[in-house]
Design a protein around this motif. Structure first.
Motif, mmCIF file in Angstrom:
data_model
loop_
_atom_site.group_PDB
_atom_site.id
_atom_site.type_symbol
_atom_site.label_atom_id
_atom_site.label_comp_id
_atom_site.label_asym_id
_atom_site.label_seq_id
_atom_site.Cartn_x
_atom_site.Cartn_y
_atom_site.Cartn_z
ATOM 1 N N VAL A 118 0.774 -1.581 0.113
ATOM 2 C CA VAL A 118 -0.385 0.541 0.109
ATOM 3 C C VAL A 118 0.526 1.755 0.372
ATOM 4 N N SER A 119 1.710 1.323 0.260
ATOM 5 C CA SER A 119 3.037 2.679 0.310
ATOM 6 C C SER A 119 3.213 3.254 -0.720
ATOM 7 N N GLN A 172 3.392 5.329 4.657
ATOM 8 C CA GLN A 172 4.901 5.284 4.568
ATOM 9 C C GLN A 172 5.845 4.483 4.639
ATOM 10 N N GLY A 173 5.110 2.565 4.987
ATOM 11 C CA GLY A 173 5.899 1.425 6.011
ATOM 12 C C GLY A 173 4.651 0.612 5.934
ATOM 13 N N CYS A 174 4.875 -1.110 6.281
ATOM 14 C CA CYS A 174 3.797 -1.910 6.523
ATOM 15 C C CYS A 174 5.073 -3.001 7.249
ATOM 16 N N GLU A 175 5.310 -3.387 8.411
ATOM 17 C CA GLU A 175 6.042 -4.253 8.297
ATOM 18 C C GLU A 175 4.959 -5.686 9.215
ATOM 19 N N LEU A 176 6.231 -6.358 8.752
ATOM 20 C CA LEU A 176 4.884 -7.901 9.153
ATOM 21 C C LEU A 176 5.816 -8.247 10.770
ATOM 22 N N HIS A 177 5.074 -7.878 12.002
ATOM 23 C CA HIS A 177 5.527 -8.406 13.299
ATOM 24 C C HIS A 177 5.466 -9.855 14.215
ATOM 25 N N ASP A 178 4.782 -10.293 13.038
ATOM 26 C CA ASP A 178 4.275 -11.829 13.823
ATOM 27 C C ASP A 178 3.634 -12.484 12.901
ATOM 28 N N GLY A 179 3.691 -14.252 13.103
ATOM 29 C CA GLY A 179 2.557 -14.309 11.466
ATOM 30 C C GLY A 179 3.037 -14.242 10.610
ATOM 31 N N ASN A 239 3.281 2.719 9.922
ATOM 32 C CA ASN A 239 4.095 4.186 9.591
ATOM 33 C C ASN A 239 3.179 5.120 8.546
ATOM 34 N N TYR A 240 2.375 5.416 9.368
ATOM 35 C CA TYR A 240 1.360 6.609 8.281
ATOM 36 C C TYR A 240 1.788 7.629 8.808
ATOM 37 N N THR A 241 1.448 8.976 7.781
ATOM 38 C CA THR A 241 0.957 10.361 8.267
ATOM 39 C C THR A 241 -0.453 10.417 8.540
ATOM 40 N N HIS A 242 -0.835 11.334 9.191
ATOM 41 C CA HIS A 242 -2.441 11.389 9.548
ATOM 42 C C HIS A 242 -2.573 12.344 9.945
ATOM 43 N N ASP A 243 -3.637 13.661 9.438
ATOM 44 C CA ASP A 243 -3.725 15.235 10.415
ATOM 45 C C ASP A 243 -1.934 15.519 10.056
ATOM 46 N N GLY A 244 -1.659 15.445 8.969
ATOM 47 C CA GLY A 244 -0.567 15.846 9.369
ATOM 48 C C GLY A 244 1.076 15.455 10.201
ATOM 49 N N LYS A 245 0.612 14.837 10.885
ATOM 50 C CA LYS A 245 1.862 14.310 11.329
ATOM 51 C C LYS A 245 2.005 12.559 10.813
ATOM 52 N N LYS A 246 3.094 12.614 11.258
ATOM 53 C CA LYS A 246 4.008 11.046 11.175
ATOM 54 C C LYS A 246 4.050 10.284 12.710
ATOM 55 N N LYS A 247 2.743 9.529 11.828
ATOM 56 C CA LYS A 247 2.139 8.248 13.190
ATOM 57 C C LYS A 247 2.488 6.155 13.121
ATOM 58 N N VAL A 248 2.506 5.820 14.242
ATOM 59 C CA VAL A 248 2.498 4.640 13.905
ATOM 60 C C VAL A 248 1.061 4.107 14.399
ATOM 61 N N CYS A 272 -9.399 6.956 5.442
ATOM 62 C CA CYS A 272 -9.271 5.396 5.376
ATOM 63 C C CYS A 272 -9.007 5.891 3.536
ATOM 64 N N LEU A 273 -10.055 6.437 3.660
ATOM 65 C CA LEU A 273 -11.321 6.892 1.777
ATOM 66 C C LEU A 273 -10.354 7.589 1.119
ATOM 67 N N HIS A 274 -9.259 8.441 1.759
ATOM 68 C CA HIS A 274 -8.180 8.539 0.618
ATOM 69 C C HIS A 274 -7.078 7.797 0.453
ATOM 70 N N VAL A 275 -6.920 6.802 1.085
ATOM 71 C CA VAL A 275 -6.399 5.835 0.611
ATOM 72 C C VAL A 275 -7.459 4.362 -0.188
ATOM 73 N N THR A 276 -8.535 4.166 -0.305
ATOM 74 C CA THR A 276 -8.962 3.868 -1.121
ATOM 75 C C THR A 276 -8.672 4.021 -2.829
ATOM 76 N N LYS A 277 -9.201 5.462 -2.848
ATOM 77 C CA LYS A 277 -9.243 6.099 -4.087
ATOM 78 C C LYS A 277 -7.674 5.778 -4.209
ATOM 79 N N ASP A 278 -6.339 6.045 -3.813
ATOM 80 C CA ASP A 278 -4.903 5.905 -3.914
ATOM 81 C C ASP A 278 -5.302 4.893 -5.009
ATOM 82 N N ILE A 279 -5.653 3.958 -4.281
ATOM 83 C CA ILE A 279 -5.746 2.239 -4.805
ATOM 84 C C ILE A 279 -6.374 2.020 -5.600
#
Length: 296
Positions: free
Chosen positions: A177-178, A186-193, A205-214, A283-290
């Motif tokens: 998706v990144s 900005q990133g998606c990692e598998l941590h288990d399974g 790792n993503y950006t929401h409301d103009g801020k980097k978040k996890v 979520c809706l913006h990500v959907t349109k990007d995909i």
């Protein structure tokens, strides 16, 4: 021994005291949807909602039995945020000559104090004090608190790209998706399974409301028939505001046009926290990007 009695008890709530008072004053008929195990119905039999002298008819469960009560609103104190209900008919008057409920709210920022006062006169000495009514009122109060802290947002968006492919991405290839929505993810990692399995843990790792978040999420459920995936947030920025947060993405496939439904279910840590409308927009913006990525 006196037949008259009075029970006073207090319960601290995190939900808005103003909303709590408004519910008992003007919208008691909404109680059945908030606490359906206790209240099954509330009808206006006389007057108008929220006015002194109006008469309300309740159907409820107490001590495991279906019961009824007809009450008149005897007084309303807007400053003290209190409402007084006097029982004029119903099951309680089989045991008590008179029975009055007063519910009052004191606002103290995020924590508010609900005070219940039960005033009654027993028909005879063998009638017990209404301790189980105290339990009922306590549970009702906590149900109202939970209802106002819990929330659910649902939104749908139509896409022209393949619905099966969209579902496949969120199930097996969320790490792609990144590249499709780099502004948001900005990133998606598998941590288990393993990718695409219930119980696997994914770190975003993503950006929401103009801020980097996890966000660290566990895949809670996958429904292949319905093409839905449910992610539960277990760590990250969202849990600074919400006690729980669950995201479900579901696709209805209808040929060239497909419907993506996002459902956000959450419990706020306090009533001042906003509903996650900007995260739904995300979520809706990500959907349109995909969609755009697959149509190119």
């Amino acid at each position: 021994m006196s037949l008259t009695g009075k029970q006073v008890f207090q319960i601290e709530i995190k939900s808005s005291g103003d909303v709590f008072h408004e519910l008992f004053k003007n919208k008691p008929h909404e109680m059945s949807s908030i606490s359906p195990d206790i209240v099954h119905g509330c009808e206006l039999h006389h007057g108008d909602w929220g006015t002194v002298g109006s008469i309300i008819f309740w159907t409820y469960t107490h001590d495991g039995q279906k019961k009824v009560a007809k009450e008149i609103i005897e007084s309303i104190d807007k400053e003290k945020k209190s409402v007084t209900f006097k029982v004029i008919k119903g099951d309680l008057l089989k045991l008590y000559k008179s029975f009055t409920f007063i519910v009052q709210v004191e606002n103290h920022g995020q924590n508010n104090l609900v005070t219940w006062t039960l005033q009654y006169e027993k028909l005879n000495q063998s009638v017990p004090d209404p301790t189980t009514i105290v339990d009922l009122a306590t549970k009702l109060t906590k149900d109202i608190e939970t209802h106002h802290l819990n929330g659910k947002l649902v939104n749908q968006i139509e896409i022209k790209s393949d619905g099966d492919v969209f579902h496949e991405i969120f199930r097996h290839r969320p790490h792609h998706v990144s590249t499709m929505s780099p502004t948001h993810i900005q990133g998606c990692e598998l941590h288990d399974g393993n990718w695409g399995t219930v119980g696997s843990v994914i770190f975003w790792n993503y950006t929401h409301d103009g801020k980097k978040k996890v966000a660290k999420e566990v895949i809670q459920a996958i429904d292949e028939a319905k093409r839905s995936i449910t992610f539960k947030v277990i760590e990250g920025d969202l849990l600074e505001l919400y006690k729980t947060f669950i995201i479900t993405v579901h696709v209805d496939t209808h040929g060239k046009s497909n419907l993506v439904t996002w459902t956000l279910e959450y419990e706020k840590k306090n009533p001042n926290i906003p509903d996650p409308n900007t995260l739904m927009d995300f979520c809706l913006h990500v959907t349109k990007d995909i969609e755009t990525h697959h149509l190119k």
